[in-house]
Design a protein around this motif. Sequence first.
Motif, PDB file in Angstrom:
ATOM      1  N   ALA A  92       0.677  -1.135   0.015  1.00 31.96           N
ATOM      2  CA  ALA A  92      -0.066   0.171  -0.364  1.00 31.96           C
ATOM      3  C   ALA A  92       1.147   1.305   0.138  1.00 31.96           C
ATOM      4  O   ALA A  92       0.418   2.151  -0.831  1.00 31.96           O
ATOM      5  CB  ALA A  92      -1.085   0.159   1.353  1.00 31.96           C
ATOM      6  N   MET A 103      -5.417   5.578  11.231  1.00 34.02           N
ATOM      7  CA  MET A 103      -6.334   5.207  10.113  1.00 34.02           C
ATOM      8  C   MET A 103      -5.652   3.901   9.353  1.00 34.02           C
ATOM      9  O   MET A 103      -6.699   3.390   9.018  1.00 34.02           O
ATOM     10  CB  MET A 103      -6.914   6.247   9.710  1.00 34.02           C
ATOM     11  N   TYR A 104      -4.460   4.351   8.440  1.00 37.61           N
ATOM     12  CA  TYR A 104      -4.526   3.682   7.240  1.00 37.61           C
ATOM     13  C   TYR A 104      -3.774   2.137   8.190  1.00 37.61           C
ATOM     14  O   TYR A 104      -4.527   1.084   7.223  1.00 37.61           O
ATOM     15  CB  TYR A 104      -3.146   3.737   6.371  1.00 37.61           C
ATOM     16  N   THR A 106      -5.538   0.684  10.721  1.00 36.83           N
ATOM     17  CA  THR A 106      -6.813   0.486  10.446  1.00 36.83           C
ATOM     18  C   THR A 106      -7.392  -0.623   9.841  1.00 36.83           C
ATOM     19  O   THR A 106      -7.692  -1.541   9.602  1.00 36.83           O
ATOM     20  CB  THR A 106      -7.812   1.297  11.309  1.00 36.83           C
ATOM     21  N   ALA A 107      -6.988   0.596   8.467  1.00 36.70           N
ATOM     22  CA  ALA A 107      -7.655  -0.079   7.209  1.00 36.70           C
ATOM     23  C   ALA A 107      -7.312  -1.122   6.441  1.00 36.70           C
ATOM     24  O   ALA A 107      -8.019  -2.636   6.230  1.00 36.70           O
ATOM     25  CB  ALA A 107      -7.195   0.785   6.230  1.00 36.70           C
ATOM     26  N   PHE A 108      -5.847  -1.699   7.009  1.00 31.64           N
ATOM     27  CA  PHE A 108      -4.979  -3.109   6.496  1.00 31.64           C
ATOM     28  C   PHE A 108      -5.255  -4.259   7.613  1.00 31.64           C
ATOM     29  O   PHE A 108      -4.830  -4.764   7.332  1.00 31.64           O
ATOM     30  CB  PHE A 108      -4.277  -2.632   5.971  1.00 31.64           C
ATOM     31  N   ARG A 113     -13.309  -4.273  11.737  1.00 30.23           N
ATOM     32  CA  ARG A 113     -13.431  -2.011  11.159  1.00 30.23           C
ATOM     33  C   ARG A 113     -13.665  -2.346   9.600  1.00 30.23           C
ATOM     34  O   ARG A 113     -14.460  -2.011   8.930  1.00 30.23           O
ATOM     35  CB  ARG A 113     -12.558  -1.273  11.624  1.00 30.23           C
ATOM     36  N   SER A 114     -12.550  -2.727   8.820  1.00 26.44           N
ATOM     37  CA  SER A 114     -12.814  -2.707   7.695  1.00 26.44           C
ATOM     38  C   SER A 114     -12.495  -3.929   6.553  1.00 26.44           C
ATOM     39  O   SER A 114     -13.113  -3.416   5.528  1.00 26.44           O
ATOM     40  CB  SER A 114     -10.845  -2.325   7.230  1.00 26.44           C
TER      41      SER A 114
ATOM     42  N   GLU B  65     -10.571   4.638   3.813  1.00 22.46           N
ATOM     43  CA  GLU B  65     -10.420   3.619   3.792  1.00 22.46           C
ATOM     44  C   GLU B  65     -10.468   2.653   5.030  1.00 22.46           C
ATOM     45  O   GLU B  65     -10.635   1.328   4.829  1.00 22.46           O
ATOM     46  CB  GLU B  65      -8.891   3.747   3.446  1.00 22.46           C
ATOM     47  N   SER B  66     -10.513   3.225   6.325  1.00 22.58           N
ATOM     48  CA  SER B  66     -10.292   2.536   6.943  1.00 22.58           C
ATOM     49  C   SER B  66     -11.705   1.733   7.605  1.00 22.58           C
ATOM     50  O   SER B  66     -11.427   0.901   8.287  1.00 22.58           O
ATOM     51  CB  SER B  66      -9.698   3.770   8.476  1.00 22.58           C
TER      52      SER B  66
END
Lengths: 277, 277
Positions: A92, A103-104, A106-108, A113-114, B65-66
């Motif tokens: 990424a 937050m990023y 968290t996204a991955f 959550r994601s 994205e999160s």
Amino acid sequence: MTRDELIHQIKIKRSFLCVGLDTDINQIPMHLLDHEDPVFEFNRQIIEATADLCVAYKPNIAFYESMGAAGWESLRKTWRILPKDCLSIADAKRGDIGNTSRMYATAFFDEQRSGLGFDAITVAPYMGHDSVQPFLQFQGKWTIVLALTSNTGSLDFQTFANTEGVRLFEQVIQKTNTWGNPSNLMYVVGATRGQAFESVRKHAPDHFLLVPGIGAQGGSLQEVCKYGMTADCGLLVNATRSIIYASNGTDFAERARQEASALQREMERELAAKGIV
Amino acid sequence: MTRDELIHQIKIKRSFLCVGLDTDINQIPMHLLDHEDPVFEFNRQIIEATADLCVAYKPNIAFYESMGAAGWESLRKTWRILPKDCLSIADAKRGDIGNTSRMYATAFFDEQRSGLGFDAITVAPYMGHDSVQPFLQFQGKWTIVLALTSNTGSLDFQTFANTEGVRLFEQVIQKTNTWGNPSNLMYVVGATRGQAFESVRKHAPDHFLLVPGIGAQGGSLQEVCKYGMTADCGLLVNATRSIIYASNGTDFAERARQEASALQREMERELAAKGIV
């Protein structure tokens, strides 16, 4: 996946291959376009054909993001079928100020959550410690920092040197080294960089290196092993296009397996030569 | 949006404010959680309350994205309602090897393919020319390269200096300068960096600068204008948390408007002092 588990997988599979899943809907075989989610179907068949030959999969997020929410859904479905004995890497190249990097991460990393719970993510170091540390703070996850990349543009800034002759990529390794450790931090070093591996190993003797640039980009596996391999292997060598686009006919998965298998055999020889297997 | 159109908007709105839409579902007012898409509803009300006071909106992609595919959908709906007289900036800090950066550019610029057609994107320069140029190749779009960011980590690598005393952020500006021009290229320079604006202006006298770090991060608008403003204004100053989280009650949009309005009036004074309005 812990460092010990990763080393164990390398030894039993006799491979340190990472398969890149840079799946472009305009490059996959035509016959897959009838499927409801052609990108996922392509990935599913590639994974099925290569899972025993590699120790990691690395979808590059750009290819999924370019298809908007639908692409994100293909990515989620792909992540869910990645074999548990392979390291899953979100390629990424993220990085932002602290609360945003969180937050990023968290996204991955945060499946609840994601919908995605990758084992590892690649991170761009330009913004410094507070952009990298939020990824390192996730327990049981890996942060893979860009050091010296495989593309021609890597020479624009990454080799920029200070008065002591320290180049930026060396400075990146030295500094990030103090934020993480060989059990949660790896570096990206391009296979096209040959002898620079010696310098990388000076600063990061034990860290795993994620090495793109074999195959389509022209890097040499032998050279990478000569300068970069450690007693624990310490390498994840990625191939993407040479495997996943080996054929664009109905035999694409079989041809992908052949390419992956050829690389696995070459890797087995390198591991044997170093007494690792 | 062209450079002339942007300058025109700055003059008629007497503002160079960019509103950051870093919308975190855990920070928005509770009463919005009843909506089908609370993040979109929050953005909708913020945009409605501030559209006449700012010239740009900048959603930070990490926050969307999160939340996975659902977050991507909230982003798409938000992008669709951004006013056409405002520059829309995807704060994505992307960058990868050439064919992959092209995919990222597609993700944020090519509405037909991804559902998003932002005017501009932020880009991380670490990987060099082939990581930046694919964004610049999109006609009518802006590439906003990270130069000297507002966070504490910016001092880890961005001020790394070579034998001639050139710092990395200056090298980034000098090199990227030759890849784009003041009509398709801007730089991110943090408001917390004060006098560094003088050096930035030496290397980029005409480029617009996107300036985060006012408000919650403690940068001074007056200082930014003193060192960074040009005859065309040349600044987009971003505020996020101080505006969108001014209140977490039912009056959040009204309070956001008050904060944006206070900044707009301060900006009008700066523009008037320089004879731009």
